[in-house]
Structure formats: C-alpha cells, structure tokens
Design an enzyme around this catalytic site. Structure first.
Site, mmCIF file in Angstrom:
data_model
loop_
_atom_site.group_PDB
_atom_site.id
_atom_site.type_symbol
_atom_site.label_atom_id
_atom_site.label_comp_id
_atom_site.label_asym_id
_atom_site.label_seq_id
_atom_site.Cartn_x
_atom_site.Cartn_y
_atom_site.Cartn_z
ATOM 1 N N SER B 18 0.869 -1.174 0.000
ATOM 2 C CA SER B 18 0.000 0.000 0.000
ATOM 3 C C SER B 18 0.907 1.226 0.000
ATOM 4 O O SER B 18 1.985 1.192 -0.601
ATOM 5 C CB SER B 18 -0.930 -0.066 1.209
ATOM 6 O OG SER B 18 -1.926 0.907 1.127
ATOM 7 N N HIS B 45 -2.552 -1.331 -3.448
ATOM 8 C CA HIS B 45 -3.618 -0.328 -3.320
ATOM 9 C C HIS B 45 -3.204 0.879 -4.142
ATOM 10 O O HIS B 45 -2.162 1.461 -3.903
ATOM 11 C CB HIS B 45 -3.771 0.126 -1.856
ATOM 12 C CG HIS B 45 -4.176 -0.964 -0.937
ATOM 13 N ND1 HIS B 45 -3.954 -0.907 0.413
ATOM 14 C CD2 HIS B 45 -4.774 -2.154 -1.163
ATOM 15 C CE1 HIS B 45 -4.421 -2.002 0.989
ATOM 16 N NE2 HIS B 45 -4.910 -2.783 0.050
ATOM 17 N N ASP B 138 -4.543 -4.047 6.109
ATOM 18 C CA ASP B 138 -4.848 -5.046 5.099
ATOM 19 C C ASP B 138 -3.627 -5.952 4.899
ATOM 20 O O ASP B 138 -2.493 -5.486 4.903
ATOM 21 C CB ASP B 138 -5.215 -4.347 3.780
ATOM 22 C CG ASP B 138 -5.782 -5.318 2.759
ATOM 23 O OD1 ASP B 138 -6.293 -6.382 3.164
ATOM 24 O OD2 ASP B 138 -5.717 -5.000 1.558
#
Lengths: 274, 192
Positions: B18, B45, B138
């Site tokens: 991310s 992401h 996540d």
C-alpha cells in the site's frame, strides 16, 4: 482473523445443485472462487457455524432465499463508473444509435440502477430519449425495486458528480435529482423510458433485438462455460452493427464472438460486424 | 528470524503493498532474475487511473513479461501480474483469475487479505507472500493464514518501510518466516 471456510468445495457443489433443483436459481456455473467466498461470507455474517446449518436454513426457509440470493450475487455499482467508458459511449456510440428510428438498449444485470440512470442522462443530453427504450434487467427482484425508486444516499453525489464531469458531462449534475435530507431522488422524466424487469441470464432467453447491450461486471462472476452461453444470448439479441459493452476487465477474447466483433478503441465496447 | 527449513518449491509469489510500497517495487521488480519458475502476482492499493498502465510502466524495468490481469487470465510461471485497481482478485483451481467487484475489505479494493487467502487455498504450501509498506492493516490476517497453511511468509522490515503500519500489524499477530529489508527480499526471491 481469517478462519478456515465453513463451506468447502464439495459442500458448495451440493448446495448449489440443491438450490437449483428446489428453487430454479442455478448458480452451478458461477465462478467457484467468488461464489465460495460469498457463501462463506453469509455464514460469517448470519452466524451459521456449520455447512449443515446453512443448508437447512436455505432449503427449508423460503423467506431466507431472497437474502441468500442478494448476498450471493454482488450488487455493488456506481453512477458513471469508469468515466472514460461513458465518455466513449457519449461521443462515439450514442450518436451512432441516433440514426435509428427507435433505439433499444438492454442493460443486463442493472442491480440497483445507478448505471441505468447514467445511460438515461446520456440519452437526454443527446436529445434521443424520446425515441429510446432501456430494458433494465436483473436476476434479483429486490434490487430492481430499489432501482425503480431512483433514490440514493446523498453522500455519494459528490463522487458521482466527479465521475459525470470526468466523462464529459457539462450540465449541473444536481439538476438531475432533488435532495431530501440524506437521500436524493432522480427526476421522474429520467425513468420514463426505462422498463425494469427480472431476467436470469442463466436460464432466460432473448426477449428482443437491441442496438446496444450493456453488461458490466456481471460476467466476471460466471465460469467460462456460462460466459459462452451468455455471449451467445447477447449475440442473438444484438442487431448487426449493434454494440456490446462490458466491464473494464472483461473480455470477449476467450469466446467465439472474438471473430465477428470489432473493438472500439481501447474501451470494452465491441461492434457486431456481421 | 530466518528459518533453516528448506522451503518447498514455490508456485506463486504474491506481493501486497500500500502507501510507500511503489518505490520498493521499483527496486524489487528490475532485480528479479529473468528465469523465475513461479508466477508473481502484485496486489497494490492504488488509484483507478485508466490513463496510466502499470504493466507498461513496469515492462520498461524488466524483461520479464508484465501484465495487468483481466477476468479469466491464466497465471503462468515466469510472468509478473498486477491486480487491476478497484477489483478484488481471487484464484480458481485451474490457476485462472477470478475478479470480484464486491464490497471493499479493510477499506480496500483490491484487498490484499482476499488474494492472500484465495492463493493459499489453491497453492497451499507452495504459496510465498510478501507484505510491504502501508498505512492500514490489510494483508496481516491473510499473511497469517498463508503461514498457517505452511506457505512462506515475508514482511518488509518496519524499520525500512516508509509507512510501517502494515508490516507492524502483521508482526503483532504472528511470526513470519522472514523480516527483511528490500535488498534481502530480492536475494531471497532470487533463491526460490
């Protein structure tokens, strides 16, 4: 924490076969990875501790079926999703449709209707709405009821307005709805030429011939065999020189339509050439 | 931190990242040896910007073929794949890609957890996964799940990660096989 699945591969096969034979909803050719995740998600949310518990509930409680279908099928959608797609529709496809005396569009898998209203707005802006009909279908009657109301949470409007503008929209987007506390209602005239109806892509046949079929992010939930069946259904429902529009990561590359359909630029829109 | 067990042959390597992981990927991808024997799947992401193709961008950095996944694509060894933005990515038994536009998980779509779990269910102990820099949690649960299924797990050293939340969240809940800096991550991948 991620726990092991309550519903395994064999359980899944059994349940889907039983649901098909008892209720006529056939999910047996859905993408296994995705539907298995959806069904295990139901177990988690509804606290079914075993496969037997879920199976009993689904097969013996008819009122639970609609919840099951709603959770198994994905109903996430938005207005003017993928603005470049809508820009191509607006600039390249809709003007082409305008040469026909009547315009017939099928939006298959319309879910809660956000894309239907987006298309309706495009038709109005092109001054073609008076001679156009949009057939908006979904397997799930509950989401269709929602689609018919045209009521959406107001906090999505900022995002939808951005999508609309990025797709080349120049009107004041807020003219298309009236705001009411935390919700908005899209204007009645946008709904006038939309026909909402249930249609199951797995089991129902073609019901008309169209110049444009839009089916976005539905086929990703089907396995290749079912995808081929649906591609043939679309092919049989599309006029020659009509257009087929899919989701941004979907493709006809693996199907026999690949031979006779020509892609429009880089977008997921194909023209039926013969 | 390193285990002395011989890792089983890897069939897939999944890299989850991310915020702050793009730079790390720009180091890792060009340094991968060209004859990798497994598929590399990167779940990042990122913004849904259709003007920039991430596959094109990384193709310029390596001779390994780089693709952004489409529905039903085959995951073949020797290739690098990116999960497309705004879809969850699952894997079928026949090693094809199954995309899913359902609710976000961990405020993310693609959710790293979803791909980690799906890959682990299919590839079992032949799964290797790396969790890089990021600002949310996540990937932590998914990485633990891979570990429980005897896959190989690697966490970017939080001391090196630009944003250490994601690596730290993983380290809070289990002990991965490796905690490494990028240069050691590269060496490890090339030894698989």
């Amino acid at each position: 924490m991620i726990t092991a699945d309550v519903v395994g591969d064999e359980d899944l096969e059994l349940l889907l076969t039983e649901v098909a034979s008892v209720y006529g909803y056939d999910f047996t050719e859905y993408s296994k990875a995705s539907i298995k995740r959806r069904i295990n998600r139901i177990c988690l949310i509804d606290k079914h501790k075993s496969f037997a518990e879920l199976r009993y509930k689904v097969l013996n409680d008819q009122s639970y079926l609609s919840r099951f279908i709603e959770e198994v099928t994905v109903n996430v959608t938005e207005m003017f999703r993928d603005p470049t797609f809508y820009k191509t529709l607006k600039e390249k496809i809709i003007p082409q449709l305008g040469v026909n005396p009547f315009i017939k569009i099928w939006l298959a898998g319309c879910s809660t209707g956000e894309e239907v209203y987006s298309i309706s707005i495009l038709l109005h802006e092109a001054n073609l709405a008076h001679k156009a009909i949009i057939y908006a279908t979904d397997i799930n009657p509950t989401v269709l009821e929602k689609a018919k109301t045209g009521i959406y949470p107001i906090n999505y409007m900022k995002f939808y307005t951005e999508n609309y503008q990025n797709s080349g929209g120049t009107e004041d987007f807020s003219n298309y709805y009236s705001a009411n506390y935390d919700h908005v209602s899209f204007r009645e005239y946008l709904r006038k030429n939309i026909i909402f109806s249930t249609h199951n892509l797995v089991s129902d046949r073609s019901f008309n011939e169209f110049q444009l079929i839009i089916c976005r992010n539905v086929l990703i939930y089907f396995d290749k065999v079912l995808q081929d069946k649906v591609f043939n259904l679309f092919d049989g429902s599309l006029e020659t020189l009509g257009y087929l529009a899919l989701g941004s990561k979907e493709t006809i590359r693996f199907s026999n339509l690949n031979q006779t359909y020509k892609q429009i630029e880089k977008e997921k829109i194909w023209k039926k050439t013969r | 931190m390193e285990k002395n067990e011989i890792s089983p042959s890897i069939e897939i390597l999944i890299i989850g990242g991310s915020a702050g992981s793009f730079e790390v990927l720009l180091q890792i991808v060009p340094s991968l040896k060209l004859d990798i024997k497994f598929a590399v799947l990167i779940v990042l992401h990122r913004k849904n910007n259709s003007n920039i193709s991430i596959a094109d961008l990384f193709s310029k950095k390596t001779a390994i073929p780089v693709f952004e996944c489409e529905d039903k694509d085959n995951l073949l060894p020797g290739n690098i794949y990116f999960a497309p933005p705004d879809y969850h990515l699952l894997i079928e038994k026949d090693r094809t890609v199954c995309l899913d536009y359902s609710e976000k998980e961990n405020y993310s779509r693609p959710a790293i957890d979803i791909t980690f779990k799906s890959a682990s269910d299919i590839y079992k102990e032949k799964t290797a996964a790396i969790l890089l820099s990021g600002a949310n949690r996540d990937g932590a649960d998914g990485l633990k799940y891979i570990s429980q299924n005897y896959g190989t797990t690697i966490v970017q050293d939080p001391k090196e990660a630009e944003i250490s939340t994601m690596p730290k969240e993983a380290l809070k809940i289990f002990e991965p096989d490796y905690v490494l800096r990028s240069k050691d991550i590269i060496a490890l991948i090339n030894s698989f």
